[in-house]
Motif scaffolding. Structure first.
Motif, PDB file in Angstrom:
ATOM      1  N   TYR A   1      50.260 123.185 -23.708  1.00 43.75           N
ATOM      2  CA  TYR A   1      48.800 123.752 -24.029  1.00 43.75           C
ATOM      3  C   TYR A   1      47.906 122.900 -23.041  1.00 43.75           C
ATOM      4  CZ  TYR A   1      51.634 125.670 -27.565  1.00 43.75           C
ATOM      5  OH  TYR A   1      53.105 126.952 -27.651  1.00 43.75           O
TER       6      TYR A   1
ATOM      7  N   SER B   1      52.588 120.128 -26.420  1.00 44.17           N
ATOM      8  CA  SER B   1      51.530 120.229 -26.730  1.00 44.17           C
ATOM      9  C   SER B   1      50.753 119.674 -25.045  1.00 44.17           C
ATOM     10  CB  SER B   1      50.799 120.099 -27.586  1.00 44.17           C
ATOM     11  OG  SER B   1      50.565 118.093 -27.538  1.00 44.17           O
TER      12      SER B   1
ATOM     13  N   GLU C   1      47.025 119.401 -23.516  1.00 43.86           N
ATOM     14  CA  GLU C   1      46.013 119.378 -24.974  1.00 43.86           C
ATOM     15  C   GLU C   1      45.357 117.737 -24.015  1.00 43.86           C
ATOM     16  OE1 GLU C   1      45.183 119.280 -28.701  1.00 43.86           O
ATOM     17  OE2 GLU C   1      45.499 121.567 -27.938  1.00 43.86           O
TER      18      GLU C   1
END
Length: 112
Positions: free
Chosen positions: A52, A48, A54
């Protein structure tokens, strides 16, 4: 279920996860499965963060690093067993050699 394909894929992946869990428990033991739980969490967090974008706080980063070190030492200890402690292994070998020496020279008057 507005999208049955996504629902079917998610269900299939869950089923495969349960089969993998069964395989791990049968191949090793339940403790190994419990140790692999944090590793799976670390992988999810790593993906993540990398894929992504994060954010990962310093505290969480240190926590995952400590968990990874614990996982590493658990694997070392379980792989080598009691031989992971070299002092104990050396002492046991010395005791075995002394016992062999004493049994082979039991007719002599030398104390063991």
């Amino acid at each position: 279920a507005s999208n049955p394909v996504v629902f079917a894929v998610a269900g299939s992946l869950g089923f495969v996860q349960h089969l993998c869990t069964l395989w791990v428990v049968q191949s090793t033991n339940a403790l190994t499965l419990k140790v692999l739980g944090p590793l799976r969490s670390m992988l999810v967090v790593g993906v993540s963060v990398l894929c992504y974008g994060e954010s990962l706080t310093n505290l969480k980063g240190w926590g995952y690093a400590i968990s990874l070190c614990g996982l590493f030492w658990y694997n070392i200890a379980s792989f080598y067993g009691e031989e992971a402690v070299p002092e104990k292994a050396v002492k046991e070998q010395q005791e075995i050699q002394l016992a062999r020496k004493c049994t082979s020279t039991s007719t002599s008057r030398q104390p063991c």
